[in-house]
Design an enzyme around this catalytic site. Sequence first.
Site, PDB file in Angstrom:
ATOM      1  N   TYR A 199      50.075 -28.422 -20.379  1.00 16.54           N
ATOM      2  CA  TYR A 199      51.161 -27.633 -20.503  1.00 16.54           C
ATOM      3  C   TYR A 199      51.704 -27.779 -21.838  1.00 16.54           C
ATOM      4  CZ  TYR A 199      53.571 -32.098 -19.989  1.00 16.54           C
ATOM      5  OH  TYR A 199      54.234 -33.338 -20.276  1.00 16.54           O
ATOM      6  N   LYS A 223      47.704 -33.661 -23.123  1.00 16.39           N
ATOM      7  CA  LYS A 223      48.823 -32.951 -22.502  1.00 16.39           C
ATOM      8  C   LYS A 223      48.674 -32.403 -21.153  1.00 16.39           C
ATOM      9  CE  LYS A 223      53.568 -31.219 -23.853  1.00 16.39           C
ATOM     10  NZ  LYS A 223      54.089 -32.330 -23.176  1.00 16.39           N
ATOM     11  N   GLU A 266      54.298 -45.807 -26.278  1.00 15.32           N
ATOM     12  CA  GLU A 266      55.118 -44.577 -26.721  1.00 15.32           C
ATOM     13  C   GLU A 266      56.234 -44.727 -25.359  1.00 15.32           C
ATOM     14  OE1 GLU A 266      53.203 -40.781 -26.264  1.00 15.32           O
ATOM     15  OE2 GLU A 266      52.246 -41.516 -24.550  1.00 15.32           O
ATOM     16  N   LEU A 316      50.357 -39.616 -26.830  1.00 14.01           N
ATOM     17  CA  LEU A 316      50.475 -38.163 -27.239  1.00 14.01           C
ATOM     18  C   LEU A 316      50.804 -38.022 -28.665  1.00 14.01           C
ATOM     19  CD1 LEU A 316      49.955 -35.125 -26.019  1.00 14.01           C
ATOM     20  CD2 LEU A 316      52.506 -35.060 -25.857  1.00 14.01           C
TER      21      LEU A 316
HETATM   22  N1  PMP Z   1      54.589 -38.788 -25.572  1.00 14.58           N
HETATM   23  C1  PMP Z   1      54.886 -38.353 -24.190  1.00 14.58           C
HETATM   24  C2  PMP Z   1      54.106 -38.970 -23.184  1.00 14.58           C
HETATM   25  C3  PMP Z   1      55.432 -37.063 -23.900  1.00 14.58           C
HETATM   26  O1  PMP Z   1      55.527 -36.332 -22.726  1.00 14.58           O
HETATM   27  C4  PMP Z   1      56.013 -36.260 -25.083  1.00 14.58           C
HETATM   28  C5  PMP Z   1      56.951 -35.168 -24.600  1.00 14.58           C
HETATM   29  N2  PMP Z   1      56.325 -33.883 -24.438  1.00 14.58           N
HETATM   30  C6  PMP Z   1      56.015 -36.935 -26.190  1.00 14.58           C
HETATM   31  C7  PMP Z   1      55.248 -37.946 -26.558  1.00 14.58           C
HETATM   32  C8  PMP Z   1      56.635 -36.258 -27.518  1.00 14.58           C
HETATM   33  O2  PMP Z   1      55.882 -35.057 -27.712  1.00 14.58           O
HETATM   34  P1  PMP Z   1      56.594 -33.591 -28.584  1.00 14.58           P
HETATM   35  O3  PMP Z   1      57.402 -34.316 -29.837  1.00 14.58           O
HETATM   36  O4  PMP Z   1      55.554 -32.849 -28.870  1.00 14.58           O
HETATM   37  O5  PMP Z   1      57.306 -33.259 -27.535  1.00 14.58           O
END
Ligand code: PMP
Length: 281
Positions: free
Chosen positions: A31, A145, A177, A201
């Site tokens: 997603y 993701k 994170e 991620l």
């Molecule tokens: N880490 C995780 C586990 C997440 O779910 C997200 C949010 N999707 C992020 C980091 C931040 O990613 P992004 O800046 O692309 O939203």
Amino acid sequence: NTVFVNGELIDRDKAKVDIEDRGYQFGDGIYEVIRVYDGNTFTMKEHMERLYQSAEKMKLSIPYGEEDFTSKLLHLINVNGVKDGIVYLQVTRGVSARQHHFPSGDVVGSVVAYTKDFPVPAHQMEQGVTAKLVEDIRWLRCDIKSLNLLGNLLAKQEAASEGHFEAILHRGDTVTEGSSSNAFMVKDGIIYTHPVTNLILNGITRRVIEDLCRKNGISFQEETFSVSELMTADEVFIASTTSEVMPVVKIDGQEIGEGTPGAVTKRLQSLFNERKGKEAR
Ligand code: PMP
């Protein structure tokens, strides 16, 4: 409200998922969440690229090419007249009789997308939020993701049930994170965040922040840091598509720095706002 289901725009109430969709049964899908500011998408290309990278890592085939998919999503955003919101999209490995191994090649992935109003969380961004440290028990491919978010959900719930905005995860002593964000600390004017590995991620917001730092002479180090370094940092913030640059002022009940959003964090927030104004397209 109109939603996108397998190539068709239909009413939200008419949308259906097959009981043997692999996304529904196994979380076998991927997603993205893409921000819309004032009717324009922000960093859409980066999100779409990451989607196709996740697909490749999962050996999942997305039924549309990247450009085609992008224009379908832009159309949906227009149809719904989204001003400040998000578009959520997911692709699963499709519908087939339940079995663990992948279905044969003629099974087409299921694609769903919908939009949602989502105002910027201005109050929290100004006041800062609190977080709880939670052991990172997720699998070793956090770079994908994927729809499989149980580890993230358990961590978020543990934090949220105690009134916290986010769970900051650590694998042993190393901070990885947030449960739905990337985590950063500031020490002596230098920003630290976990390097891009299989354990986090690679956040699009994280990449924007890295770029802003580079262009504005702020030192940005992709280096792991420990739980005790986090707790004694001058500033801590998290970042994501929906939270942007979010100050964390308390962790496990202990104040970080002065217990208010720090100078570096606030500077990044204003640089981020500037970038939004320029690049939302
Ligand atoms: N880490 C995780 C586990 C997440 O779910 C997200 C949010 N999707 C992020 C980091 C931040 O990613 P992004 O800046 O692309 O939203």
